[in-house]
Design a protein around this motif. Structure first.
Motif, PDB file in Angstrom:
ATOM      1  N   TYR A 145       0.827  -1.202   0.000  1.00 43.28           N
ATOM      2  CA  TYR A 145       0.000   0.000   0.000  1.00 43.28           C
ATOM      3  C   TYR A 145       0.863   1.254   0.000  1.00 43.28           C
ATOM      4  N   LEU A 146       1.876   1.268   0.858  1.00 41.99           N
ATOM      5  CA  LEU A 146       2.723   2.451   0.980  1.00 41.99           C
ATOM      6  C   LEU A 146       3.497   2.708  -0.312  1.00 41.99           C
ATOM      7  N   PHE A 147       4.027   1.653  -0.921  1.00 41.86           N
ATOM      8  CA  PHE A 147       4.761   1.810  -2.181  1.00 41.86           C
ATOM      9  C   PHE A 147       3.855   2.394  -3.261  1.00 41.86           C
ATOM     10  N   ARG A 148       2.642   1.899  -3.341  1.00 37.66           N
ATOM     11  CA  ARG A 148       1.733   2.384  -4.380  1.00 37.66           C
ATOM     12  C   ARG A 148       1.350   3.842  -4.150  1.00 37.66           C
ATOM     13  N   LYS A 149       1.176   4.231  -2.894  1.00 38.14           N
ATOM     14  CA  LYS A 149       0.829   5.619  -2.608  1.00 38.14           C
ATOM     15  C   LYS A 149       1.970   6.564  -2.982  1.00 38.14           C
ATOM     16  N   VAL A 150       3.203   6.160  -2.677  1.00 35.23           N
ATOM     17  CA  VAL A 150       4.357   7.011  -2.992  1.00 35.23           C
ATOM     18  C   VAL A 150       4.530   7.148  -4.500  1.00 35.23           C
ATOM     19  N   ALA A 151       4.198   6.090  -5.237  1.00 33.55           N
ATOM     20  CA  ALA A 151       4.365   6.110  -6.694  1.00 33.55           C
ATOM     21  C   ALA A 151       3.136   6.650  -7.419  1.00 33.55           C
ATOM     22  N   ASP A 152       2.156   7.151  -6.697  1.00 32.56           N
ATOM     23  CA  ASP A 152       0.914   7.631  -7.304  1.00 32.56           C
ATOM     24  C   ASP A 152       1.195   8.749  -8.303  1.00 32.56           C
ATOM     25  N   GLU A 153       0.664   8.610  -9.513  1.00 34.38           N
ATOM     26  CA  GLU A 153       0.890   9.619 -10.542  1.00 34.38           C
ATOM     27  C   GLU A 153       0.253  10.955 -10.199  1.00 34.38           C
ATOM     28  N   ALA A 154      -0.718  10.962  -9.301  1.00 36.66           N
ATOM     29  CA  ALA A 154      -1.357  12.212  -8.899  1.00 36.66           C
ATOM     30  C   ALA A 154      -0.435  13.080  -8.059  1.00 36.66           C
ATOM     31  N   GLY A 155       0.648  12.521  -7.584  1.00 34.26           N
ATOM     32  CA  GLY A 155       1.605  13.266  -6.768  1.00 34.26           C
ATOM     33  C   GLY A 155       2.000  12.486  -5.534  1.00 34.26           C
ATOM     34  N   ALA A 156       3.223  12.704  -5.104  1.00 37.15           N
ATOM     35  CA  ALA A 156       3.721  11.994  -3.926  1.00 37.15           C
ATOM     36  C   ALA A 156       2.950  12.441  -2.693  1.00 37.15           C
ATOM     37  N   PRO A 157       2.698  11.525  -1.780  1.00 40.08           N
ATOM     38  CA  PRO A 157       1.975  11.879  -0.565  1.00 40.08           C
ATOM     39  C   PRO A 157       2.906  12.495   0.465  1.00 40.08           C
ATOM     40  N   THR A 158       2.332  13.002   1.532  1.00 40.63           N
ATOM     41  CA  THR A 158       3.077  13.320   2.741  1.00 40.63           C
ATOM     42  C   THR A 158       2.755  12.213   3.737  1.00 40.63           C
ATOM     43  N   ILE A 159       3.742  11.392   4.053  1.00 39.77           N
ATOM     44  CA  ILE A 159       3.518  10.245   4.930  1.00 39.77           C
ATOM     45  C   ILE A 159       3.630  10.687   6.384  1.00 39.77           C
ATOM     46  N   LEU A 160       2.605  10.370   7.163  1.00 43.18           N
ATOM     47  CA  LEU A 160       2.572  10.672   8.595  1.00 43.18           C
ATOM     48  C   LEU A 160       2.585   9.333   9.324  1.00 43.18           C
ATOM     49  N   PHE A 161       3.754   8.942   9.797  1.00 41.40           N
ATOM     50  CA  PHE A 161       3.960   7.580  10.302  1.00 41.40           C
ATOM     51  C   PHE A 161       3.995   7.586  11.820  1.00 41.40           C
ATOM     52  N   ASP A 162       2.870   7.207  12.418  1.00 36.69           N
ATOM     53  CA  ASP A 162       2.804   7.119  13.873  1.00 36.69           C
ATOM     54  C   ASP A 162       3.284   5.740  14.323  1.00 36.69           C
ATOM     55  N   GLU A 163       3.644   5.663  15.610  1.00 39.48           N
ATOM     56  CA  GLU A 163       4.131   4.413  16.201  1.00 39.48           C
ATOM     57  C   GLU A 163       5.290   3.844  15.394  1.00 39.48           C
ATOM     58  N   ILE A 164       6.213   4.706  15.045  1.00 37.36           N
ATOM     59  CA  ILE A 164       7.343   4.289  14.216  1.00 37.36           C
ATOM     60  C   ILE A 164       8.256   3.318  14.959  1.00 37.36           C
ATOM     61  N   ASP A 165       8.136   3.266  16.294  1.00 42.85           N
ATOM     62  CA  ASP A 165       8.939   2.306  17.056  1.00 42.85           C
ATOM     63  C   ASP A 165       8.570   0.874  16.719  1.00 42.85           C
ATOM     64  N   THR A 166       7.372   0.642  16.142  1.00 45.71           N
ATOM     65  CA  THR A 166       7.009  -0.709  15.720  1.00 45.71           C
ATOM     66  C   THR A 166       7.724  -1.104  14.433  1.00 45.71           C
ATOM     67  N   VAL A 167       8.317  -0.126  13.744  1.00 41.93           N
ATOM     68  CA  VAL A 167       9.076  -0.408  12.521  1.00 41.93           C
ATOM     69  C   VAL A 167      10.569  -0.504  12.810  1.00 41.93           C
ATOM     70  N   PHE A 168      11.066   0.382  13.691  1.00 51.11           N
ATOM     71  CA  PHE A 168      12.501   0.419  13.965  1.00 51.11           C
ATOM     72  C   PHE A 168      12.865  -0.035  15.372  1.00 51.11           C
ATOM     73  N   GLY A 169      11.923  -0.031  16.286  1.00 50.56           N
ATOM     74  CA  GLY A 169      12.248  -0.284  17.683  1.00 50.56           C
ATOM     75  C   GLY A 169      12.292  -1.749  18.050  1.00 50.56           C
ATOM     76  N   PRO A 170      12.330  -2.046  19.357  1.00 43.71           N
ATOM     77  CA  PRO A 170      12.431  -3.424  19.830  1.00 43.71           C
ATOM     78  C   PRO A 170      11.251  -4.290  19.414  1.00 43.71           C
ATOM     79  N   ARG A 171      10.089  -3.660  19.156  1.00 44.75           N
ATOM     80  CA  ARG A 171       8.914  -4.440  18.762  1.00 44.75           C
ATOM     81  C   ARG A 171       8.838  -4.671  17.259  1.00 44.75           C
ATOM     82  N   ALA A 172       9.835  -4.158  16.537  1.00 40.12           N
ATOM     83  CA  ALA A 172       9.811  -4.273  15.078  1.00 40.12           C
ATOM     84  C   ALA A 172       9.891  -5.730  14.651  1.00 40.12           C
ATOM     85  N   LYS A 173       9.174  -6.051  13.592  1.00 40.25           N
ATOM     86  CA  LYS A 173       9.201  -7.418  13.069  1.00 40.25           C
ATOM     87  C   LYS A 173       9.735  -7.383  11.645  1.00 40.25           C
ATOM     88  N   ASP A 174       8.966  -7.869  10.705  1.00 44.32           N
ATOM     89  CA  ASP A 174       9.447  -7.947   9.321  1.00 44.32           C
ATOM     90  C   ASP A 174       9.031  -6.696   8.555  1.00 44.32           C
TER      91      ASP A 174
END
Length: 375
Positions: A87-116
């Motif tokens: 979903y995120l890749f498709r939104k960034v590549a949207d021909e209508a224009g790049a989005p502004t990504i607002l990524f909450d709970e980023i510790d689930t991506v980079f922190g100790p709770r991060a998975k795949d």
């Protein structure tokens, strides 16, 4: 409102709107957030885009609210919580224009709770530079193909704890904190405040369309000591402030100096901590045995060397941690004793490169050379 004052007054309006709902830790943080919101409307103008990271040690510090208010004011916002990489890749590549990504709970991506989350991490790491792409593998039937998807877009992050250096060094870092009893903010209700936010956003978009063609050609003057990656982070924000005029150029540079200096006070890596502690251990000694170094390291107050994953640092562990800095043990002689140890002189280059003052402080700091010349 005079035309010459329009842009400065517009940023003042954004400043007032965001300040109604967000308890910023400092004036500098508030100014930086306003400039970042404005820069998101001019993405085609920049060579690189800074991330803005709202971080705190505890929940309830206003991180999510900062993203919620940003969502009203930035172009094509995408609130990225529990989103799939596809979903995120498709939104960034949207021909209508790049989005502004607002990524909450980023510790689930980079922190100790991060998975795949390797694909999302790759997108966030790569997308700060215009023209950047993120590579991924796609399985079509029995065929595995590679594809490159545009990754450049504005990103705001919020989370607990810290982030990897690859993200932090490309970010304006806002260390949020819980409100004190003396700090009050207006209760936020999206359905109530969205129409007002939309009006401000539309005016920002109108101003951006007017200045975007030229603003990217500007080379804003950096405050003394702000250079390299810090300059990359702040260049778009200072360019926005200079284009707005009024007192915004001065306010932006004060914010820049303050937040860049604060970012240098982060917890150092173990490698940097070891170099710093080695300087303490050596004192005025010219050479020390490995055994003596380890004993002294482990005796330093609040030092981690006596308990690295349940064990004290060993001879090999010390050598492994120093080797990347070009420092190796050797046969040394101290009085009648001969054995493995380290020369103080072998640390000079690493100490100078990695333990220097912050870029802001080092502009006016006395160097060893100037100190010797003055004696």
């Amino acid at each position: 409102m005079e035309d010459d004052d329009f842009a400065a007054d517009l940023l003042d309006e954004v400043y007032a709107f965001t300040g109604r709902f967000v308890a910023y830790p400092s004036e500098d943080a508030h100014v930086a957030h306003v400039l970042w919101i404005a820069h998101a409307h001019m993405m085609a103008a920049w060579e690189s885009t800074p991330r803005i990271a709202f971080l705190s040690p505890e929940p309830g510090s206003g991180k999510t609210r900062a993203l919620e208010i940003s969502e009203l004011l930035v172009p094509r916002p995408v609130e990225a919580v529990n989103v799939t990489p596809a979903y995120l890749f498709r939104k960034v590549a949207d021909e209508a224009g790049a989005p502004t990504i607002l990524f909450d709970e980023i510790d689930t991506v980079f922190g100790p709770r991060a998975k795949d989350n390797e694909e999302i991490r790759g997108l966030l790491n790569a997308g700060h530079r215009r023209g950047a792409v993120a590579g991924r593998c796609v399985v079509r039937g029995k065929i595995v193909e590679t594809e490159e998807i545009p990754a450049y877009c504005a990103v705001a992050l919020a989370g607990l704890g810290d982030l990897p250096d690859t993200i932090l060094t490309r970010s304006v870092i806002i260390r949020m904190r819980r409100r004190s009893p003396e700090e009050t903010v207006e209760a936020y209700r999206r359905r109530v405040h969205k129409p007002e936010g939309d009006e401000v956003k539309d005016r920002l978009a109108g101003w951006a369309s007017f200045v975007s063609a030229d603003i990217g050609e500007a080379w804003p003057e950096m405050p003394a000591g702000v250079k390299d990656r810090d300059a990359d982070v702040w260049e778009p924000l200072l360019a926005v402030a200079d284009a707005a005029g009024g007192d915004w150029p001065e306010r932006a540079r004060v914010s820049c100096v303050s937040l860049v200096s604060a970012s240098k006070v982060a917890t150092p890596s173990l490698g940097i901590r070891l170099l710093s502690d080695m300087k303490l251990v050596f004192g005025f000694s010219e050479r020390l045995s490995t055994k003596g170094i380890i004993e002294n390291l482990c005796s330093l107050p609040e030092a981690p060397w006596g308990d690295l994953r349940g064990k004290a640092i060993s001879d090999n562990g010390l050598a492994d941690r120093l080797r990347p800095y070009g420092i190796k043990s050797k046969q040394i002689r101290i009085g009648d004793w001969t054995g493995k140890g380290y020369d103080r002189a072998d640390f000079y280059d690493a100490w100078q490169r990695y333990l220097s003052l912050s870029p802001i402080e080092s502009e006016t700091a006395e160097t060893p050379e100037t100190a010797e010349a003055a004696e």
